[in-house]
Write an enzyme that holds these catalytic residues in place. Structure first.
Site, short mmCIF file in Angstrom:
data_model
loop_
_atom_site.label_atom_id
_atom_site.label_comp_id
_atom_site.label_asym_id
_atom_site.label_seq_id
_atom_site.Cartn_x
_atom_site.Cartn_y
_atom_site.Cartn_z
N ILE A 121 53.04 6.15 7.03
CA ILE A 121 52.39 7.35 7.55
C ILE A 121 51.14 7.61 6.72
O ILE A 121 51.20 7.71 5.50
CB ILE A 121 53.33 8.58 7.50
CG1 ILE A 121 54.61 8.29 8.32
CG2 ILE A 121 52.63 9.82 8.03
CD1 ILE A 121 55.64 9.42 8.31
N THR A 125 44.96 9.38 1.03
CA THR A 125 44.23 8.32 0.30
C THR A 125 44.22 7.02 1.12
O THR A 125 44.74 6.97 2.23
CB THR A 125 44.97 8.02 -1.04
OG1 THR A 125 46.23 7.40 -0.71
CG2 THR A 125 45.19 9.29 -1.83
N HIS A 127 45.84 4.42 0.35
CA HIS A 127 47.09 3.68 0.08
C HIS A 127 47.63 3.06 1.37
O HIS A 127 48.00 1.90 1.43
CB HIS A 127 48.10 4.67 -0.51
CG HIS A 127 49.24 4.03 -1.18
ND1 HIS A 127 50.48 4.60 -1.20
CD2 HIS A 127 49.36 2.88 -1.86
CE1 HIS A 127 51.32 3.83 -1.87
NE2 HIS A 127 50.66 2.77 -2.28
N PHE A 152 57.40 -8.13 13.92
CA PHE A 152 56.59 -7.14 13.21
C PHE A 152 57.02 -5.73 13.64
O PHE A 152 56.54 -5.20 14.64
CB PHE A 152 55.11 -7.38 13.54
CG PHE A 152 54.16 -6.51 12.77
CD1 PHE A 152 53.42 -5.52 13.40
CD2 PHE A 152 53.99 -6.68 11.41
CE1 PHE A 152 52.53 -4.72 12.69
CE2 PHE A 152 53.11 -5.89 10.69
CZ PHE A 152 52.39 -4.90 11.34
O1 LIG Z 1 57.33 2.31 3.69
C1 LIG Z 1 56.50 3.06 3.17
N1 LIG Z 1 56.14 2.91 1.86
C2 LIG Z 1 55.22 3.71 1.29
N2 LIG Z 1 54.91 3.51 0.00
C3 LIG Z 1 55.72 2.72 -0.89
C4 LIG Z 1 55.34 1.24 -0.87
O2 LIG Z 1 55.72 0.66 0.36
C5 LIG Z 1 56.03 0.49 -2.02
O3 LIG Z 1 57.43 0.61 -1.85
C6 LIG Z 1 55.62 1.03 -3.38
O4 LIG Z 1 54.20 1.04 -3.47
C7 LIG Z 1 56.19 0.19 -4.52
O5 LIG Z 1 55.76 -1.15 -4.38
C8 LIG Z 1 54.58 4.72 2.06
N3 LIG Z 1 53.59 5.57 1.52
O6 LIG Z 1 53.15 5.41 0.34
O7 LIG Z 1 53.13 6.50 2.22
C9 LIG Z 1 54.99 4.88 3.44
O8 LIG Z 1 54.50 5.76 4.20
N4 LIG Z 1 55.93 4.05 3.93
#
Ligand SMILES: O=c1[nH]c(NC[C@H](O)[C@H](O)[C@H](O)CO)c([N+](=O)[O-])c(=O)[nH]1
Length: 194
Positions: A121, A125, A127, A152
């Site tokens: 989501i 940022t 990210h 996928f």
């Molecule tokens: O599956 C998700 N991981 C997310 N972050 C964690 C990422 O996938 C890793 O598990 C983490 O960065 C550690 O490697 C998300 N956000 O940051 O928003 C998200 O929305 N969904």
């Protein structure tokens, strides 16, 4: 039948002989749970046996490629243990001594297809963009490197509502995308056997 969104009707495929894995992230689980249920609904509808469906989780979507790659490798080891394989969970454990072939019963063949499910989501940022890009390329690489179809199932949505809609939980009555992924896994799994 012509469609604009979503896969058009395909021939039906017999999934009774398939071994399928679902690897899902543990972020946004209210949406994930419904996507997994949708995928399983399609697997069962195609005749995939419950005992031939393995579900593993990873912390977040970024871990999906490595989770899929390790699970598939584990299933190949299982298959090479002349049928006395061990559970995929035990195989993934670093403490399992593979030199001793435990007697736990397990399917004798590698997975025919693996469904990777995650929900990203968009936040404030960048990210989101970096994870989405890394995961999509990572999953494509795993499937081409291993030859096992990797479906996928990563939702990359701008709002929580968009995610709920695509899991069949929204007010617009949009269908559960997990059902498409289950059907795709059966089709690719059957075609891989041809
Ligand atoms: O599956 C998700 N991981 C997310 N972050 C964690 C990422 O996938 C890793 O598990 C983490 O960065 C550690 O490697 C998300 N956000 O940051 O928003 C998200 O929305 N969904």
């Amino acid at each position: 039948m012509t469609t604009i969104k979503g896969p058009g009707a395909a021939e039906t495929f017999d999934g009774s002989g398939l071994r399928i894995a679902i690897v899902h992230a543990r972020w946004n689980t209210a949406i994930i749970e419904n996507l997994v249920a949708g995928a399983k609904k399609s697997l069962f509808a195609a005749g995939v046996k419950e005992e031939n469906i393995t579900i593993q989780t990873v912390p977040g979507s970024y871990e999906l490629p490595i989770g899929v790659q390790r699970l598939y490798a584990a299933s190949q080891v299982q298959a090479s243990n002349t049928g006395e394989g061990i559970s995929a969970t035990d195989l993934l454990s670093s403490t399992t001594d593979l030199s001793k072939t435990p007697t736990a019963s397990a399917p004798k063949k590698p997975f025919d297809a693996i469904i990777a499910i995650g929900v990203l989501i968009k936040g404030a940022t960048m990210h989101f963009e970096y994870i989405a890009d890394a995961v999509s390329h990572g999953l494509m690489r795993v499937q081409l490197d291993t030859g096992v179809p990797v479906i996928f199932g990563l939702l990359t949505v701008l709002t929580e509502e968009q995610g709920l809609e695509r899991a069949g939980l929204g007010s617009s009555g949009m269908h559960n995308h997990g059902e498409d992924w289950g059907s795709a896994a059966v089709e690719l799994g059957v075609k891989r056997q041809d």
